[in-house]
Design an enzyme around this catalytic site. Sequence first.
Site, mmCIF file in Angstrom:
data_model
loop_
_atom_site.group_PDB
_atom_site.id
_atom_site.type_symbol
_atom_site.label_atom_id
_atom_site.label_comp_id
_atom_site.label_asym_id
_atom_site.label_seq_id
_atom_site.Cartn_x
_atom_site.Cartn_y
_atom_site.Cartn_z
ATOM 1 N N HIS A 1 0.275 -7.667 -1.189
ATOM 2 C CA HIS A 1 -1.018 -8.331 -1.095
ATOM 3 C C HIS A 1 -1.819 -8.153 -2.370
ATOM 4 O O HIS A 1 -1.511 -7.285 -3.196
ATOM 5 C CB HIS A 1 -1.797 -7.861 0.137
ATOM 6 C CG HIS A 1 -2.111 -6.399 0.158
ATOM 7 N ND1 HIS A 1 -1.174 -5.433 0.433
ATOM 8 C CD2 HIS A 1 -3.261 -5.736 -0.098
ATOM 9 C CE1 HIS A 1 -1.725 -4.247 0.375
ATOM 10 N NE2 HIS A 1 -2.999 -4.379 0.046
ATOM 11 N N ARG B 1 -10.826 0.338 5.320
ATOM 12 C CA ARG B 1 -9.350 0.282 5.429
ATOM 13 C C ARG B 1 -8.782 1.542 6.064
ATOM 14 O O ARG B 1 -9.137 2.650 5.657
ATOM 15 C CB ARG B 1 -8.727 0.099 4.048
ATOM 16 C CG ARG B 1 -7.234 -0.237 4.147
ATOM 17 C CD ARG B 1 -6.584 -0.411 2.802
ATOM 18 N NE ARG B 1 -5.926 0.811 2.371
ATOM 19 C CZ ARG B 1 -5.410 0.999 1.166
ATOM 20 N NH1 ARG B 1 -5.499 0.042 0.257
ATOM 21 N NH2 ARG B 1 -4.815 2.122 0.857
ATOM 22 N N ASP C 1 0.817 -1.218 0.000
ATOM 23 C CA ASP C 1 0.000 0.000 0.000
ATOM 24 C C ASP C 1 0.848 1.265 0.000
ATOM 25 O O ASP C 1 1.793 1.410 0.794
ATOM 26 C CB ASP C 1 -0.935 0.024 1.217
ATOM 27 C CG ASP C 1 -2.116 -0.911 1.018
ATOM 28 O OD1 ASP C 1 -2.499 -1.159 -0.146
ATOM 29 O OD2 ASP C 1 -2.649 -1.398 2.034
HETATM 30 C C1 SIN Z 1 -6.394 -3.547 -0.648
HETATM 31 O O1 SIN Z 1 -5.526 -3.777 -1.489
HETATM 32 O O2 SIN Z 1 -6.219 -2.730 0.254
HETATM 33 C C2 SIN Z 1 -7.715 -4.300 -0.693
HETATM 34 C C3 SIN Z 1 -7.555 -5.750 -0.504
HETATM 35 C C4 SIN Z 1 -8.878 -6.475 -0.598
HETATM 36 O O3 SIN Z 1 -9.902 -5.879 -0.941
HETATM 37 O O4 SIN Z 1 -8.903 -7.684 -0.347
#
Ligand code: SIN
Length: 299
Positions: free
Chosen positions: A275, A290, A122
């Site tokens: 991720h 988030r 991120d």
């Molecule tokens: C993200 O990349 O912050 C979102 C991940 C998700 O929606 O699973």
Amino acid sequence: MPAASNALSNIDSALPQTFEVRPFSGAVGAEIIGLDLTRPVNADDFSRIHRAHLDHHVLVFRDQRITPQQQIDFSRRFGELQIHVLKQFLLAGHPEILIVSNIIEDGRNLGLGDAGKFWHSDLSYKELPSLGSMLHAQELPSEGGDTLFADMHKAWDAVPDALRKIIAGRDAAHSYTARYAETKFAGNWRPTLSAEQLAQVQEVIHPVVRTHPETGRKALFVSEGFTTRIVGLPDDESRDVLQQLYALSVLEQNIYRHQWQPHDLVFWDNRSLIHLASGCPAHLRRKLYRTTIQGDAPF
Ligand code: SIN
């Protein structure tokens, strides 16, 4: 271990909580069982959580019936919060929360529907990328919607010597806009960025291999989502090297796949992991909140 900033004023008097840190059997991650984040977390308990975060890189706090404000307060214990550039998807009254959702109501996208469509860390496109992010489940689909996490320390360990020589001491460029409008999930989720938004996401340069500021461990710090090139390499070599590094980043044995349960709060370390959102069928509703904690300049 460095003290966390912005500690809440009532933590000194908070009662200890009984909870368990239960590591997953696979690559990374641990469950936190028994902790209640609607209650204040005292300094000793916080320090255990902080240690577990550094050791396991992704923590899954089960069954957290927290409000958005409680998520914000807990996130702030780890550092300053970052406000996402897509202001249209911030939670009303709580701009620290980015709504990640594929839901469309009254013709309007409730949140960012295709967040995490490519592997990424991120906000690596900022001068100060994120230390870690917390995602709190609000509505989950009956099928799909998993989030995958890959260990970038193990990715670094897997880089062969010949490739290490090529990337030694090199930087890479990161850009929010490089793959911004690319479609991967059904639907057109991305609003056109205004001049003001574009000004906030200018290309930045970070080391290809970073040192975790708290553990001292080395990690690869490139991703298909935001990294565009390795500075100083010819274009075709840069592309080739990045493809090799991406492949080493997502070796099956170094991935944890999170299958969401109601009220899960997942907190990962963006300095140690990348991720990916796996996506879910478009007709099924998915909504998560988030918060994103600011980290240090990578070195
Ligand atoms: C993200 O990349 O912050 C979102 C991940 C998700 O929606 O699973």
